[in-house]
Motif scaffolding. Structure first.
Motif, PDB file in Angstrom:
ATOM      1  N   PRO A  57      34.951  75.343 -35.331  1.00 52.55           N
ATOM      2  CA  PRO A  57      34.212  74.767 -34.207  1.00 52.55           C
ATOM      3  C   PRO A  57      32.709  74.673 -34.448  1.00 52.55           C
ATOM      4  N   ILE A  58      32.149  75.718 -35.040  1.00 50.99           N
ATOM      5  CA  ILE A  58      30.716  75.699 -35.324  1.00 50.99           C
ATOM      6  C   ILE A  58      30.422  74.712 -36.451  1.00 50.99           C
ATOM      7  N   ALA A  59      31.226  74.747 -37.510  1.00 49.10           N
ATOM      8  CA  ALA A  59      30.989  73.867 -38.661  1.00 49.10           C
ATOM      9  C   ALA A  59      31.093  72.398 -38.263  1.00 49.10           C
ATOM     10  N   VAL A  60      32.145  72.038 -37.518  1.00 48.01           N
ATOM     11  CA  VAL A  60      32.339  70.639 -37.145  1.00 48.01           C
ATOM     12  C   VAL A  60      31.276  70.191 -36.146  1.00 48.01           C
ATOM     13  N   THR A  61      30.907  71.062 -35.213  1.00 46.92           N
ATOM     14  CA  THR A  61      29.874  70.712 -34.247  1.00 46.92           C
ATOM     15  C   THR A  61      28.553  70.422 -34.944  1.00 46.92           C
ATOM     16  N   LEU A  62      28.191  71.261 -35.886  1.00 48.86           N
ATOM     17  CA  LEU A  62      26.938  71.055 -36.614  1.00 48.86           C
ATOM     18  C   LEU A  62      26.997  69.799 -37.481  1.00 48.86           C
ATOM     19  N   MET A  63      28.134  69.582 -38.152  1.00 51.44           N
ATOM     20  CA  MET A  63      28.260  68.419 -39.022  1.00 51.44           C
ATOM     21  C   MET A  63      28.335  67.114 -38.236  1.00 51.44           C
ATOM     22  N   GLY A  64      28.834  67.166 -37.000  1.00 48.39           N
ATOM     23  CA  GLY A  64      28.967  65.952 -36.198  1.00 48.39           C
ATOM     24  C   GLY A  64      27.874  65.764 -35.170  1.00 48.39           C
ATOM     25  N   ARG A  65      26.774  66.461 -35.347  1.00 53.38           N
ATOM     26  CA  ARG A  65      25.725  66.451 -34.315  1.00 53.38           C
ATOM     27  C   ARG A  65      25.047  65.090 -34.139  1.00 53.38           C
ATOM     28  N   ASN A  66      25.121  64.214 -35.136  1.00 55.68           N
ATOM     29  CA  ASN A  66      24.461  62.910 -35.045  1.00 55.68           C
ATOM     30  C   ASN A  66      25.419  61.782 -34.678  1.00 55.68           C
ATOM     31  N   LEU A 117      24.327  73.124 -26.382  1.00 56.75           N
ATOM     32  CA  LEU A 117      25.489  73.876 -26.856  1.00 56.75           C
ATOM     33  C   LEU A 117      25.094  75.200 -27.500  1.00 56.75           C
ATOM     34  N   ALA A 118      23.803  75.506 -27.498  1.00 53.22           N
ATOM     35  CA  ALA A 118      23.328  76.694 -28.213  1.00 53.22           C
ATOM     36  C   ALA A 118      24.009  77.963 -27.720  1.00 53.22           C
ATOM     37  N   MET A 119      24.070  78.170 -26.412  1.00 52.52           N
ATOM     38  CA  MET A 119      24.652  79.400 -25.886  1.00 52.52           C
ATOM     39  C   MET A 119      26.168  79.472 -26.115  1.00 52.52           C
ATOM     40  N   PRO A 120      26.931  78.394 -25.841  1.00 51.05           N
ATOM     41  CA  PRO A 120      28.366  78.463 -26.163  1.00 51.05           C
ATOM     42  C   PRO A 120      28.628  78.745 -27.635  1.00 51.05           C
ATOM     43  N   LEU A 121      27.830  78.156 -28.517  1.00 53.33           N
ATOM     44  CA  LEU A 121      28.014  78.387 -29.948  1.00 53.33           C
ATOM     45  C   LEU A 121      27.670  79.825 -30.324  1.00 53.33           C
ATOM     46  N   LEU A 122      26.655  80.399 -29.681  1.00 46.32           N
ATOM     47  CA  LEU A 122      26.305  81.793 -29.937  1.00 46.32           C
ATOM     48  C   LEU A 122      27.421  82.724 -29.490  1.00 46.32           C
ATOM     49  N   VAL A 123      28.038  82.419 -28.355  1.00 53.31           N
ATOM     50  CA  VAL A 123      29.160  83.228 -27.864  1.00 53.31           C
ATOM     51  C   VAL A 123      30.326  83.135 -28.844  1.00 53.31           C
ATOM     52  N   THR A 124      30.616  81.916 -29.318  1.00 54.54           N
ATOM     53  CA  THR A 124      31.682  81.732 -30.303  1.00 54.54           C
ATOM     54  C   THR A 124      31.379  82.491 -31.584  1.00 54.54           C
ATOM     55  N   ALA A 125      30.129  82.409 -32.045  1.00 59.06           N
ATOM     56  CA  ALA A 125      29.733  83.125 -33.262  1.00 59.06           C
ATOM     57  C   ALA A 125      29.878  84.632 -33.096  1.00 59.06           C
ATOM     58  N   ALA A 126      29.562  85.142 -31.889  1.00 60.60           N
ATOM     59  CA  ALA A 126      29.718  86.574 -31.634  1.00 60.60           C
ATOM     60  C   ALA A 126      31.185  86.988 -31.735  1.00 60.60           C
ATOM     61  N   GLY A 127      32.082  86.136 -31.238  1.00 65.11           N
ATOM     62  CA  GLY A 127      33.506  86.431 -31.344  1.00 65.11           C
ATOM     63  C   GLY A 127      33.978  86.462 -32.784  1.00 65.11           C
TER      64      GLY A 127
END
Length: 317
Positions: free
Chosen positions: A103-112, A122-132
């Motif tokens: 989810p993090i990799a695809v979100t970052l790669m598809g940001r444009n 999406l910063a906070m949802p991604l941080l929560v996902t990264a914490a998990g």
């Protein structure tokens, strides 16, 4: 959008099964499992598309052949061999949760890409996902050390799982972009073509492998190794129908109905279902850090879906 979300969830439920198969077929190599699964996938796809096979093949252009070839390799054969090696060497939980970084990799790669939500939202949802994901990795390596498991095997398994992550990150983006650029193929048609191309490539790979290694996989040597070919084909048939045919069709629908940044988040359902199936298979409850990781991952995905829903409501029709 919500139809796409539901299809993504159901696709994750189907895909989660692939993490259990290497445990059930431990006497077989990752190459054998990949070839067996995708030959079965190709046969099912051929039967499903047979009435309109001539029409579909007649519509294919050169760019479609190249797309099917690269998707079959990156999204199926190479990906699944890496996944199977990861499960064999590091276990179901670490492999599924390393791939859960998708989810993090695809979100970052598809940001444009068009329709992508700005990353600042999406910063906070991604941080929560990264914490998990951080929680589960701490638990995995701590548990491996406590159990006295081979750290070399764990490291190699983690490397293989990372290879699977890279394959699927690239495939997810390329497939979603290709489907949106080529709406003249329905999700079912593209999934069937994808399965047929993968089956053809698997037959070639399997034939070459059999010619080289047949003495090790058949006859008395095969029987002595505990190979159960009936179980092998049953498992691969179930995976081909459930994870490949049904799962890929559901994912193609989801890919067309949600922004790429959200499709990256939906892939996490595969991880959650893989964990669930793994706990049931091993008949054990998740440990505290595993529970924390699951809660954080679900919270991150839910938060991300809420952000996308708000963005869609605010966007002009």
């Amino acid at each position: 959008m919500w139809t796409g979300v539901v299809c993504g969830l159901l696709a994750g439920a189907m895909w989660g099964m692939v993490f259990i198969a290497p445990e059930l077929l431990s006497a077989f190599s990752p190459l054998e499992m990949a070839v067996g699964r995708y030959i079965a996938y190709g046969l099912i796809a051929l039967v499903l598309m047979l009435p309109r096979l001539g029409n579909l093949l007649g519509r294919l252009e050169r760019s479609d052949y190249f797309a099917l070839l690269r998707h079959a390799l990156a999204g199926n054969l190479i990906y699944y061999m890496f996944l199977a090696f990861g499960v064999k060497l590091a276990g179901v939980a670490p492999t599924s949760l390393i791939i859960g970084v998708l989810p993090i990799a695809v979100t970052l790669m598809g940001r444009n890409d068009h329709g992508a939500v700005p990353l600042r939202q999406l910063a906070m949802p991604l941080l929560v996902t990264a914490a998990g994901i951080t929680c589960i990795n701490i638990d995995v390596f701590q548990h491996a050390a406590d159990a006295g498991a081979s750290m070399l095997n764990t490291v190699i398994g983690v490397a293989c799982a990372t290879g699977a992550l890279l394959c699927w990150s690239w495939y997810t983006l390329d497939n979603a972009r290709y489907l949106k650029r080529n709406p003249h193929y329905s999700s079912a048609e593209w999934s069937a073509l994808y399965g047929l191309s993968t089956g053809c490539i698997s037959l070639v790979v399997g034939g070459i492998a059999y010619a080289i290694f047949h003495a090790d996989v058949t006859g008395a040597a095969g029987a002595a190794s505990g190979r159960d070919w009936t179980l092998f084909w049953i498992c691969n048939g179930v995976l081909a129908l459930g994870a490949s045919v049904i799962g890929n069709h559901l994912w193609n629908i989801a890919s067309r109905r949600v922004p790429i940044t959200l499709s990256g988040q939906l892939i996490l359902f595969e991880t959650l279902f893989a964990l669930l199936y793994g706990f049931v298979y091993k008949q054990q409850f998740p440990r505290p850090l595993e529970i924390a990781a699951i809660v954080l991952l679900i919270a991150g995905v839910t938060w991300s879906m809420h952000v996308h829903a708000q963005e869609e409501e605010l966007s002009p029709a």
